[in-house]
Design a protein around this motif. Sequence first.
Motif, short mmCIF file in Angstrom:
data_model
loop_
_atom_site.label_atom_id
_atom_site.label_comp_id
_atom_site.label_asym_id
_atom_site.label_seq_id
_atom_site.Cartn_x
_atom_site.Cartn_y
_atom_site.Cartn_z
N ARG A 95 0.84 -1.19 0.00
CA ARG A 95 0.00 0.00 0.00
C ARG A 95 0.88 1.25 0.00
NH1 ARG A 95 -3.38 -0.73 4.68
NH2 ARG A 95 -3.68 -2.80 3.80
N LEU A 96 1.93 1.18 0.80
CA LEU A 96 2.85 2.33 0.84
C LEU A 96 3.49 2.56 -0.51
CD1 LEU A 96 4.27 4.45 2.58
CD2 LEU A 96 6.10 2.80 2.92
N PHE A 97 3.81 1.45 -1.17
CA PHE A 97 4.42 1.56 -2.49
C PHE A 97 3.46 2.27 -3.46
CE2 PHE A 97 4.89 -0.47 -6.74
CZ PHE A 97 6.06 0.18 -7.09
N LEU A 98 2.20 1.85 -3.42
CA LEU A 98 1.23 2.49 -4.31
C LEU A 98 1.11 3.97 -3.99
CD1 LEU A 98 -1.65 -0.10 -4.60
CD2 LEU A 98 0.03 0.54 -6.30
N ARG A 99 1.17 4.28 -2.70
CA ARG A 99 1.08 5.69 -2.32
C ARG A 99 2.28 6.47 -2.87
NH1 ARG A 99 0.72 6.16 3.79
NH2 ARG A 99 -0.59 4.31 3.60
N CYS A 100 3.45 5.86 -2.75
CA CYS A 100 4.66 6.51 -3.27
C CYS A 100 4.55 6.71 -4.77
CB CYS A 100 5.89 5.66 -2.97
SG CYS A 100 6.29 5.59 -1.26
N PHE A 101 4.05 5.68 -5.43
CA PHE A 101 3.92 5.74 -6.88
C PHE A 101 3.01 6.89 -7.27
CE2 PHE A 101 2.45 4.47 -11.03
CZ PHE A 101 3.61 4.00 -11.60
N LYS A 161 0.54 -9.50 -8.06
CA LYS A 161 1.32 -8.30 -7.73
C LYS A 161 1.13 -7.27 -8.83
CE LYS A 161 3.70 -8.80 -3.92
NZ LYS A 161 4.65 -9.87 -3.73
N PRO A 162 0.91 -6.03 -8.45
CA PRO A 162 0.85 -5.01 -9.49
C PRO A 162 2.24 -4.85 -10.09
CG PRO A 162 0.82 -4.01 -7.33
CD PRO A 162 0.77 -5.47 -7.11
N ARG A 163 2.41 -5.25 -11.31
CA ARG A 163 3.75 -5.16 -11.88
C ARG A 163 4.00 -3.74 -12.34
NH1 ARG A 163 6.19 -10.22 -13.33
NH2 ARG A 163 7.48 -8.87 -14.59
N LEU A 164 4.15 -2.90 -11.38
CA LEU A 164 4.35 -1.49 -11.69
C LEU A 164 5.84 -1.20 -11.77
CD1 LEU A 164 1.89 0.42 -9.38
CD2 LEU A 164 1.94 0.45 -11.84
N SER A 165 6.19 -0.41 -12.77
CA SER A 165 7.53 0.15 -12.75
C SER A 165 7.34 1.62 -13.04
CB SER A 165 8.40 -0.52 -13.80
OG SER A 165 7.93 -0.16 -15.07
N LEU A 166 8.41 2.33 -13.02
CA LEU A 166 8.26 3.77 -13.30
C LEU A 166 7.77 4.00 -14.72
CD1 LEU A 166 11.18 5.56 -11.54
CD2 LEU A 166 8.77 5.78 -11.12
N LEU A 223 11.64 2.13 -7.79
CA LEU A 223 11.43 3.57 -7.98
C LEU A 223 12.72 4.30 -8.33
CD1 LEU A 223 8.88 4.42 -5.18
CD2 LEU A 223 8.49 3.97 -7.57
N GLU A 224 13.81 3.58 -8.39
CA GLU A 224 15.06 4.25 -8.73
C GLU A 224 15.22 4.42 -10.23
OE1 GLU A 224 18.56 2.29 -7.27
OE2 GLU A 224 19.18 4.17 -6.35
#
Lengths: 510, 481
Positions: A95-101, A161-166, A223-224
């Motif tokens: 959840r924190l990751f999604l918030r950061c995204f 998993k949400p395969r999110l990248s930048l 996120l890098e």
Amino acid sequence: MSTFFRGPVCGTDNCRSRLWRIIDGRRTCQYGHVMEGDVEFNDDEDDINSMGVITRRLNLTTNATGSFRSSMNSQSQLSQKEDANQKVYGAEGERLFLRCFQYILKLQCTWLIEHQNFPPVFTDVVKLMWMRFIRSLEIADQRSATGDDNGGTSMQVPGKKPRLSLLSSICLLYMANTHLRMPVHSCDYIRWICSMKLVYFKANLHLPALWRKQLPNYYHQVLEGGKTPSEGQFFHKLAHMCFAVQLSSCFSTYVSYEALTLKLLFAVKLPPQILFDVKELIRISGESDSSFCLYENHRERVERLYQCSDLRIAAYFILAVRYKILQDDPFFVNYCLAWLEIEGSEDSPAATEDLVTKLSHDAASLHQNNHRWSDQQTTDYLDWMEQHFLPASTKTQTEAQTIDHRIASKKLYSMFPLEKAPTGSAEDRATRPSYVDKTQEAYLEISDALAHGVRVPRQKQTPMLAQLAEAKLLREISYRFAVSQPQLRECLGHLQSRICKTRNSMNCAS
Amino acid sequence: MFELPLVRNTKRVRTVRKLRYQYINTLYQEYRKVQSFANANSTLPTPENSAAEEASDGDHNSADATSRRRRRKRRLLSVLGHAETDTELSDMEAEEGSHEADQADSEKEFFTRHEKPQETFEVWNTDRQKAVPMNTATLSYDTCKQIEKHAQKRVSAGMAHISKNANFHFQAMKDGYETVAETPESHHLVHIAQLNELLHTNIMKGKWDTAYRCFSLLIRLPGIDIRSVWGPGARILRELASNDKGLGTSEEFLGWLSGIFSSRSNFNQTMNFLMDPVFRCGSKTHAAKFVVAWLWELLFASCPDGTEHPSAEDASNRKLSHLLERLSEMVLIPPYMEDPEVWFIFAVCHLVSADQLSQRFISTKLRTSELERDISRNQVTQHITNAHMCIRTCEAKKEEFSFPRRIIEEQLACFEKRLYQNSGESTASDLGSGFELDNSPENLDTQNVLGPGMSPMIDEEENFFGSAEQVHFGFDSDSST
């Protein structure tokens, strides 16, 4: 009297003791080695009371990796341990990751609106798409959960998993501006992220300090940014994202090919008339507008890259140039000869952003000939380094440093001041040619060469010339779209066969 | 093209390194088991090892110790009532237990058998007497494979959970390949690499301004280890600092380095990766190169440059005394205590100050009282004795450090002569006998004889340390006037 306390490994003569005691004010290890450079001084209570001054000794030492440590080793280690425990994992971490995204997405939108004159409504569209994307995750979650129940298996399948990248964030931005019909394309985004203007590389440094501390390391890695997108990664991601958001169901997905073609024309400095040829070519190859819509794909990878509209347009553009040369149009052939001559001498782009993009895309090729960089290019590059790269990569450096480290680096930096001349930079900005000036200059150069040099195009030369021009265009265009040359060539091949087919069928029909 | 000045600490390197030493050690142990029947005191049949004579001695002891420990354990087990069921297994267990007890030991164990790279770096052992016959014992292919298999089995426990990449690297290393350093791929590294290239190419071209910009950017980027680029930095500053007052001088920069990266910290073998530390910074046994470079710079800066300006001379005198103080402190602590070059610098410092002080005796301008002359005479004598002492210590260090000893000693002798020639002059006029040589003016200036012999030494030093500035030891200015 002899109470031991734990401390760093002694290490003298490979001594492995971690236990220390204080003998005569000197820290001594279990086996009697005296710690070097550690002197306890007399801190009498009377002294402190009478003088009211507390002195602190800075004991600057480094460990073998070159990082600093102060004399208060054990204390800092303790506090580090506490910090390490702050990370959140599992569902909460996600959840924190999604918030950061989301936060990064917001930063990106703000930059686009402030610096690229995007309309304010852009943020709302991006938000809408992001919400739809999150819902798709939710649906996928539920589906997997119900699937489990029906199957009656006890196996716990974790939610997908949400395969999110930048890159996903860039895809969202691109989808939004396509919906708003803005003439911004994938090549622009790739240029912006490579030149570090748009928040992308090292985006994790932009996060609030608390989040950064809590976010698990693997999400930090995501996120890098890492490597520059290449081999059409962007287009793979884009197609997948379009599918996840169900873009075509309620958004406009048409990419205007005129704008992109014109942009490419100016980028590679070919005469603008080609635009009409490209339009004509698209018309006769029987493409409808729907074939220039964003492609949706439920898989992770796109098997046929020519289905991606941007690449398709680029391929049509290259094809149009090839056919034009093969037509043996005298002006155009002459122009191409001059064009090849001028740019053949130096193979690196003039604009700083393009230079940086190209460098990030294929570092290996440029490394070999960077000693051929002109002074202007070097200065431009260093300017860029100073203005964009350095601030972006050292954003939160000072927070992580200990006080000793900070003092030391401050001293070092005062010995090597960056040349900061506020008056000079204003002048520079005035004298530095704008994009329009640069483009004009480049065209003028070609026209000069055209006027002076007298070339006699021979019949036999044209196929050769077409090949040369095509190779150059492939080189120039592929890095702008972050695809490899073979990939772009493949698109070309497909479109060519397609045109042949339509022509044949039309001929048959007539 | 150029090495990246990065702090590299990847987990992969660390694990592979640990595994590698463990593997080599087990190989070695196995080999000893096989070979012990033939000759007990042999090393691995590799040519690189044939020189390490004492190393094998040390190992012999350690092997003895392990066997003793094993024996003791077995006895303990038998006392406790456990029958010696499977010796092979219990051996394995015992050894693994000891391995787990001190993980880092496999590396230390390895290094006890070998000379460390920093000790053998560019030192060619050409002494015939030290030569050891090559180990020509052969090993059948079958036994070799068996040994390898056994060693592989031993490290397999450590390899169970390492990454694919690390495994790949380890296998390659095991088969005798060397892995090429990966090309940087992340956006960040690509640009750091590019900046590094620009720095070096611009230094090669002599474009110092551009090189300075590159350097000042480079040191601000995170992850850059300044210890691997201090050389270019000092060079750039030396070129530019005289023109631009905003910059620090190379002297300051080197001083900063020496202050921050002192060699007092413990050198931890397991903590540093890939790059060998000694070539970048100091350790307990080796003085850091930048410290030595800094001392040379300080020495050059404290030499009067021939301009007869009293204030400048005062400043340089102060600098010189500071340097002398610092050096006298430095030679008391380990790495500098053992470094002949530091002792040599110390000697030259004494030489210069002796020269400056004795200058007063021959210069006609300064007329001083007898008491002052006595004081300074004592000082000069002290400096000269100190210089002799330093030179002797320097030679006693027995490292490959050569210097023109004779010339320096002649120099010192002539300074000593200076002290008495003036008094000789005054007394000579009274006595009027025996001092013809000293009275003739061309012989008063003893440098005339030694001058040509002296200049090559100065040149040599300049070339060696790449300093562009002209150094005067006081007497060049003398002979020119």
